[in-house]
Scaffold this active site. Structure first.
Site, PDB file in Angstrom:
ATOM      1  CG  HIS A 174      -0.480   0.299   2.492  1.00 29.70           C
ATOM      2  ND1 HIS A 174       0.162  -0.628   3.265  1.00 29.70           N
ATOM      3  CD2 HIS A 174      -0.478   1.445   3.220  1.00 29.70           C
ATOM      4  CE1 HIS A 174       0.528  -0.070   4.397  1.00 29.70           C
ATOM      5  NE2 HIS A 174       0.154   1.188   4.407  1.00 29.70           N
ATOM      6  CE  LYS A 188       1.651   5.014   3.263  1.00 29.22           C
ATOM      7  NZ  LYS A 188       0.624   5.408   4.210  1.00 29.22           N
ATOM      8  CG  ASP A 240       4.980  -5.388   9.761  1.00 27.99           C
ATOM      9  OD1 ASP A 240       4.051  -5.971   9.151  1.00 27.99           O
ATOM     10  OD2 ASP A 240       4.828  -4.327  10.397  1.00 27.99           O
ATOM     11  CG  HIS A 260       5.479  -0.950   3.662  1.00 30.61           C
ATOM     12  ND1 HIS A 260       4.664  -1.443   2.688  1.00 30.61           N
ATOM     13  CD2 HIS A 260       4.855  -1.237   4.838  1.00 30.61           C
ATOM     14  CE1 HIS A 260       3.598  -2.009   3.240  1.00 30.61           C
ATOM     15  NE2 HIS A 260       3.695  -1.903   4.552  1.00 30.61           N
TER      16      HIS A 260
HETATM   17  C1  BG6 Z   1       1.585  -2.429   7.392  1.00 32.15           C
HETATM   18  C2  BG6 Z   1       2.326  -3.063   8.537  1.00 32.15           C
HETATM   19  O1  BG6 Z   1       1.943  -3.040   6.187  1.00 32.15           O
HETATM   20  O2  BG6 Z   1       1.921  -1.042   7.325  1.00 32.15           O
HETATM   21  C3  BG6 Z   1       1.986  -2.369   9.837  1.00 32.15           C
HETATM   22  O3  BG6 Z   1       1.979  -4.430   8.620  1.00 32.15           O
HETATM   23  C4  BG6 Z   1       2.216  -0.886   9.726  1.00 32.15           C
HETATM   24  O4  BG6 Z   1       2.737  -2.906  10.920  1.00 32.15           O
HETATM   25  C5  BG6 Z   1       1.546  -0.316   8.490  1.00 32.15           C
HETATM   26  O5  BG6 Z   1       1.688  -0.281  10.901  1.00 32.15           O
HETATM   27  C6  BG6 Z   1       1.964   1.133   8.284  1.00 32.15           C
HETATM   28  O6  BG6 Z   1       1.187   1.709   7.260  1.00 32.15           O
HETATM   29  P1  BG6 Z   1       0.893   3.276   7.244  1.00 32.15           P
HETATM   30  O7  BG6 Z   1       0.192   3.488   5.945  1.00 32.15           O
HETATM   31  O8  BG6 Z   1       0.050   3.562   8.446  1.00 32.15           O
HETATM   32  O9  BG6 Z   1       2.214   3.945   7.324  1.00 32.15           O
END
Ligand code: BG6
Length: 486
Positions: free
Chosen positions: A178, A182, A235, A240
């Site tokens: 995801h 952004k 994670d 990410h």
């Molecule tokens: C998720 C993780 O993929 O991304 C979480 O599993 C994390 O641990 C989250 O909190 C963070 O996403 P964002 O969009 O809130 O930065």
């Protein structure tokens, strides 16, 4: 005000795990908001599916409640919610048994795009993919969407990819990260590849180092057991932060097409040098009696002796002509002082200071802020205004989107964009199978390194900025992290 909405053709979207947390918090409210601005028409349908014995009315009620709770403030009008729930249907399906598959098949129309969204644990991916295919539900034009975690290591990711490719072509598979949805992450691509200003400087001759920070203020309560099997490396970093690094470091693709972009990202991951244990710092948050929520990591991990890291920082080198000599410092953690995610590109100091005696001649810093206050800032050095001679000071060229582009309205949630991209059939912002595997191939030896050493993560106070070791990682190189929560 929301502008430039490009409508999509009618579709049937089957949401597996429709009663789960992610579906209620993100996926269904995102679909609702896209419906609300007329991005899709009432001929589209969303079919919820899970093992729960709900009927259509029960599912509609659950979804309406989820939208009221998790939808964007000020954008959850009852009339719109009622119109949206009219698109919903529900079929109870047992992912690992025979229940419901034929009923699901009967619900689907032949002449519209079919999307299967698997908001379920990855252990169910192969089984669902295989049943979709065996029951003749998946057609060659269908799309399958998968949530992370995509594997636990290289071997499990390869096995998952192989199991999916038995039934779906890579062009039908949408692996969600995801972060790629952004707004500012995409802006990074616009900044780099739609402006000629930065490209001549975008290399180790001009860039001293890059800092990528994803700091979170929340802890792991509520998902401690899952998290304890993953830790920050699996994670957050393998996916990410790796994606952010790729977008900063990649070569310009020849065109903005899914495979051209993803080819360049894979090359970055493959060029990463192994990270030795001296070049990383791991931490685990401990109780802080001064904090309003004093719990420690261990209070939620489900294992009182856990050595899983809730924080990690590392120095990463991209071994290619563009980046040799420019380190990338990555850090991410839970229960830090603030929720702050950004990429900071530090340009080298000017080669010679003509302002003798004047302090403060520093290199420029380009900061791409992902959250909160999305925007792009360039730190420059200017003359301190007023009398007093040639004194210098720092000043920001600030393009915080909420101020500079107020007509754009609230930034789209990442899920809104990504789901619409699936329906449109655009894979640019999704991870390709080889990309995921390359990231695991890089991450696995790092994880094995600390497992073998048995080293425990360093404790840090809940609500602090980071463990000591991560500061040393920078100090050793005569550099400093940007302050979190300043
Ligand atoms: C998720 C993780 O993929 O991304 C979480 O599993 C994390 O641990 C989250 O909190 C963070 O996403 P964002 O969009 O809130 O930065």
């Amino acid at each position: 005000m929301v502008s430039r909405v490009i409508p999509v053709d009618p579709f049937d979207l089957v949401l597996f795990g429709a009663t789960g947390d992610l579906a209620r918090r993100k996926i269904l409210p995102s679909l609702f908001h896209r419906f609300q601005i007329s991005q899709f028409c009432p001929q589209s349908r969303i079919i919820g599916s899970s093992r729960s014995a709900l009927d259509r009315a029960g599912f509609q009620e659950m979804v309406a409640a989820a939208i009221r709770e998790f939808g964007q403030e000020g954008e959850t009008g009852e009339e719109d919610i009622q119109a949206f729930v009219e698109l919903l249907d529900y079929v109870p399906v047992d992912a690992t048994g025979d229940m419901g598959w034929q009923e699901l098949k009967q619900q689907l129309r032949a002449d519209v795009t079919r999307v299967f969204y698997l908001s379920v644990g990855p252990s169910l991916f192969p089984e669902i993919a295989s049943r979709l295919s065996a029951c003749g539900i998946a057609t060659p034009a269908s799309r399958i969407v998968l949530e992370k975690p995509f594997g636990h290591d290289l071997a499990s990711a390869q096995a998952l990819n192989a199991a999916l490719r038995d039934h779906f072509d890579e062009s039908q598979i949408y692996r969600i990260d995801h972060y790629l949805g952004k707004e500012t992450v995409q802006n990074l691509m616009a900044l780099r590849f739609a402006n000629s200003l930065f490209e001549p400087l975008w290399n180790s001759t001009h860039i001293d180092h890059v800092q990528i920070t994803v700091a979170e203020s929340i802890g792991v309560s509520g998902r401690g057991e899952y998290y304890d099997r993953s830790g920050a490396m699996r994670d957050m970093v393998q996916n990410h932060l790796m994606q952010l690094l790729c977008l900063i470091a990649m070569e310009p693709p020849s065109r903005f097409t899914p495979n051209a972009v993803r080819d360049e990202k894979v090359k970055v991951i493959e060029a990463l040098e192994p990270v030795s244990q001296e070049n990383l710092a791991r931490g685990q948050y401990r109780a802080n009696p001064a904090s309003s929520d004093p719990d420690s990591y261990l209070d939620h991990a489900g294992n009182p002796n856990s050595r899983t890291e809730s924080f990690i920082a590392m120095k990463v080198q991209v071994a290619n002509w563009r980046w040799a000599g420019t380190p990338f410092y990555l850090r991410t953690g839970k229960c830090l002082r603030a929720r702050e995610s950004e990429i900071a590109v530090y340009f080298r100091d000017p080669p010679h200071n003509i302002f003798e005696g004047a302090e403060g001649v520093h290199g420029n810093v380009l900061v791409v802020r992902l959250q909160p206050d999305e925007g792009i800032i360039l730190r420059t050095t200017i003359k301190d205004p007023g009398p007093g001679g040639m004194r210098l000071t720092g000043a920001n060229l600030d393009m915080t989107f909420a101020d500079s582009l107020p007509e754009a309205g609230r930034p789209q949630d990442a899920y809104e964009r990504l789901i619409m991209d699936v329906i449109r059939g655009n894979q640019t912002l999704f991870m390709r199978g080889d990309e995921v595997e390359a990231a695991w191939a890089w991450a696995d030896p790092i994880i094995a390194g600390w497992s073998q050493s048995g080293a425990a993560p360093q404790p840090y106070d809940r609500g602090s900025s980071c463990p000591e070791d991560s500061l040393l990682l920078m100090h050793r190189d005569n550099r400093r992290w940007r302050t979190i929560g300043s």
